[in-house]
Design a protein around this motif. Structure first.
Motif, PDB file in Angstrom:
ATOM      1  N   LEU A   1       0.829  -1.202   0.000  1.00  0.00           N
ATOM      2  CA  LEU A   1       0.000   0.000   0.000  1.00  0.00           C
ATOM      3  C   LEU A   1       0.866   1.257   0.000  1.00  0.00           C
ATOM      4  O   LEU A   1       0.547   2.245  -0.669  1.00  0.00           O
ATOM      5  CB  LEU A   1      -0.926   0.000   1.218  1.00  0.00           C
ATOM      6  CG  LEU A   1      -1.990  -1.096   1.262  1.00  0.00           C
ATOM      7  CD1 LEU A   1      -2.758  -1.038   2.584  1.00  0.00           C
ATOM      8  CD2 LEU A   1      -2.950  -0.963   0.088  1.00  0.00           C
ATOM      9  N   GLY A   2       1.965   1.202   0.760  1.00  0.00           N
ATOM     10  CA  GLY A   2       2.857   2.350   0.804  1.00  0.00           C
ATOM     11  C   GLY A   2       3.497   2.644  -0.544  1.00  0.00           C
ATOM     12  O   GLY A   2       3.585   3.807  -0.974  1.00  0.00           O
ATOM     13  N   LEU A   3       3.938   1.613  -1.237  1.00  0.00           N
ATOM     14  CA  LEU A   3       4.525   1.809  -2.566  1.00  0.00           C
ATOM     15  C   LEU A   3       3.477   2.336  -3.541  1.00  0.00           C
ATOM     16  O   LEU A   3       3.774   3.184  -4.395  1.00  0.00           O
ATOM     17  CB  LEU A   3       5.125   0.500  -3.074  1.00  0.00           C
ATOM     18  CG  LEU A   3       6.264  -0.097  -2.240  1.00  0.00           C
ATOM     19  CD1 LEU A   3       6.818  -1.342  -2.924  1.00  0.00           C
ATOM     20  CD2 LEU A   3       7.375   0.910  -1.996  1.00  0.00           C
ATOM     21  N   GLU A   4       2.259   1.858  -3.414  1.00  0.00           N
ATOM     22  CA  GLU A   4       1.186   2.341  -4.283  1.00  0.00           C
ATOM     23  C   GLU A   4       0.842   3.793  -3.978  1.00  0.00           C
ATOM     24  O   GLU A   4       0.511   4.570  -4.885  1.00  0.00           O
ATOM     25  CB  GLU A   4      -0.043   1.445  -4.137  1.00  0.00           C
ATOM     26  CG  GLU A   4       0.170   0.048  -4.736  1.00  0.00           C
ATOM     27  CD  GLU A   4      -0.980  -0.896  -4.462  1.00  0.00           C
ATOM     28  OE1 GLU A   4      -1.855  -0.543  -3.648  1.00  0.00           O
ATOM     29  OE2 GLU A   4      -0.993  -1.996  -5.055  1.00  0.00           O
ATOM     30  N   GLN A   5       0.918   4.186  -2.698  1.00  0.00           N
ATOM     31  CA  GLN A   5       0.702   5.588  -2.349  1.00  0.00           C
ATOM     32  C   GLN A   5       1.739   6.475  -3.032  1.00  0.00           C
ATOM     33  O   GLN A   5       1.401   7.531  -3.576  1.00  0.00           O
ATOM     34  CB  GLN A   5       0.792   5.777  -0.834  1.00  0.00           C
ATOM     35  CG  GLN A   5      -0.451   5.392  -0.063  1.00  0.00           C
ATOM     36  CD  GLN A   5      -0.295   5.663   1.424  1.00  0.00           C
ATOM     37  OE1 GLN A   5       0.783   5.446   1.986  1.00  0.00           O
ATOM     38  NE2 GLN A   5      -1.350   6.133   2.058  1.00  0.00           N
ATOM     39  N   ALA A   6       2.995   6.056  -2.990  1.00  0.00           N
ATOM     40  CA  ALA A   6       4.054   6.846  -3.609  1.00  0.00           C
ATOM     41  C   ALA A   6       3.850   6.932  -5.118  1.00  0.00           C
ATOM     42  O   ALA A   6       4.021   8.001  -5.718  1.00  0.00           O
ATOM     43  CB  ALA A   6       5.419   6.235  -3.293  1.00  0.00           C
ATOM     44  N   ARG A   7       3.492   5.827  -5.738  1.00  0.00           N
ATOM     45  CA  ARG A   7       3.260   5.830  -7.190  1.00  0.00           C
ATOM     46  C   ARG A   7       2.117   6.754  -7.563  1.00  0.00           C
ATOM     47  O   ARG A   7       2.167   7.452  -8.580  1.00  0.00           O
ATOM     48  CB  ARG A   7       2.982   4.418  -7.685  1.00  0.00           C
ATOM     49  CG  ARG A   7       2.659   4.369  -9.171  1.00  0.00           C
ATOM     50  CD  ARG A   7       2.745   2.980  -9.744  1.00  0.00           C
ATOM     51  NE  ARG A   7       1.746   2.062  -9.210  1.00  0.00           N
ATOM     52  CZ  ARG A   7       1.694   0.765  -9.523  1.00  0.00           C
ATOM     53  NH1 ARG A   7       2.612   0.243 -10.346  1.00  0.00           N
ATOM     54  NH2 ARG A   7       0.771  -0.016  -9.023  1.00  0.00           N
ATOM     55  N   GLY A   8       1.076   6.780  -6.740  1.00  0.00           N
ATOM     56  CA  GLY A   8      -0.084   7.605  -7.050  1.00  0.00           C
ATOM     57  C   GLY A   8       0.011   9.036  -6.565  1.00  0.00           C
ATOM     58  O   GLY A   8      -0.940   9.815  -6.714  1.00  0.00           O
ATOM     59  N   ASP A   9       1.156   9.406  -5.979  1.00  0.00           N
ATOM     60  CA  ASP A   9       1.302  10.728  -5.377  1.00  0.00           C
ATOM     61  C   ASP A   9       1.238  11.855  -6.393  1.00  0.00           C
ATOM     62  O   ASP A   9       0.754  12.944  -6.103  1.00  0.00           O
ATOM     63  CB  ASP A   9       2.630  10.792  -4.613  1.00  0.00           C
ATOM     64  CG  ASP A   9       2.767  12.049  -3.781  1.00  0.00           C
ATOM     65  OD1 ASP A   9       1.792  12.414  -3.090  1.00  0.00           O
ATOM     66  OD2 ASP A   9       3.850  12.669  -3.810  1.00  0.00           O
ATOM     67  N   LYS A  10       1.740  11.599  -7.594  1.00  0.00           N
ATOM     68  CA  LYS A  10       1.751  12.621  -8.644  1.00  0.00           C
ATOM     69  C   LYS A  10       1.975  11.942  -9.992  1.00  0.00           C
ATOM     70  O   LYS A  10       2.351  10.774 -10.042  1.00  0.00           O
ATOM     71  CB  LYS A  10       2.842  13.653  -8.388  1.00  0.00           C
ATOM     72  CG  LYS A  10       4.242  13.103  -8.342  1.00  0.00           C
ATOM     73  CD  LYS A  10       5.247  14.204  -8.022  1.00  0.00           C
ATOM     74  CE  LYS A  10       5.016  14.756  -6.631  1.00  0.00           C
ATOM     75  NZ  LYS A  10       5.888  15.898  -6.329  1.00  0.00           N
TER      76      LYS A  10
END
Length: 229
Positions: free
Chosen positions: A99-108
């Motif tokens: 989930l954390g890696l997906e958050q970073a990917r979806g950040d911008k």
């Protein structure tokens, strides 16, 4: 290795002889093979990268979200931006890491494709998914299965111990099966059919990683996805 196998399998015009002329794996600089997770914080500090804290949308950061965002920002600021960045991590039985890696990917909207690979719970489970016992290894496989009370290949996701040497330690099971031979480990990922890896790897994150490569990396090389040629 796994990403290269998917590229060759998915792209009609690509073969192993052409690979090195079509892609190059690198780290933060072209001379580095990869960027270590442990180096990201210091590299970001040296680069003066801001935005190292905070939420993602209105949600708090899951594990690894902040360090992954730092890593992606480092590649944004690199002299020659890559076309894709692969975030590869062991989950260590922490469901929040993906989930954390997906958050970073979806950040911008990053200026490159971001591919995520999370080994559940450790990268050794990916290797185990590709293990087919040779005749001389059948005895070792039976012993490991008997010791664990479950099959270490079909049920590698159950090898969740965090302490090395513990009963359900993935590293221990793999060492027992391969006698610690690194070339034997490579064979498991290099020679086992991709479809077998997908089927066995569903519960250890391997199927998801192979799918990410097909969906996000293959199109960069103007290839079609598997099954859509």
């Amino acid at each position: 290795m796994l990403a290269d196998r998917v590229l060759v399998d998915d792209i009609d015009w690509l073969d192993e002889d052409l690979l090195d002329t079509q892609r190059r794996w690198r780290g933060l600089t072209p001379s580095e093979p990869f960027l270590r997770w442990a180096s990201v914080r210091e590299e970001a500090k040296k680069a003066g990268i801001k935005g190292l804290f905070g939420h993602f949308g209105n949600k708090p950061a899951e594990p690894d979200a902040l360090v992954a965002r730092r890593a992606l920002l480092l590649f944004v600021d690199s002299d020659k931006k890559p076309q894709s960045v692969m975030l590869i991590r062991d989950s260590d039985a922490d469901e929040g890491r993906r989930l954390g890696l997906e958050q970073a990917r979806g950040d911008k909207p990053w200026p490159f494709a971001v591919v995520i690979g999370v080994a559940e719970p450790k990268r050794e489970c990916w290797v185990l998914a590709g293990f087919d016992a040779k005749k001389e290894e059948e005895g070792s496989l039976r012993k490991v299965e008997q010791r664990l009370s479950f099959h270490p290949v079909r049920e590698a996701h159950r090898l969740t111990a965090s302490e090395h040497g513990a009963k359900n330690d993935a590293k221990k099971a793999l060492e027992e099966l391969t006698s610690g031979n690194l070339e034997r480990e490579r064979e498991c990922l290099r020679d086992t059919p991709l479809e077998t890896l997908r089927q066995r790897g569903e519960r250890v994150g391997l199927m998801q990683f192979l799918s990410e490569v097909s969906e996000r990396l293959v199109p960069l090389m103007k290839g079609s996805q598997r099954g859509a040629r």
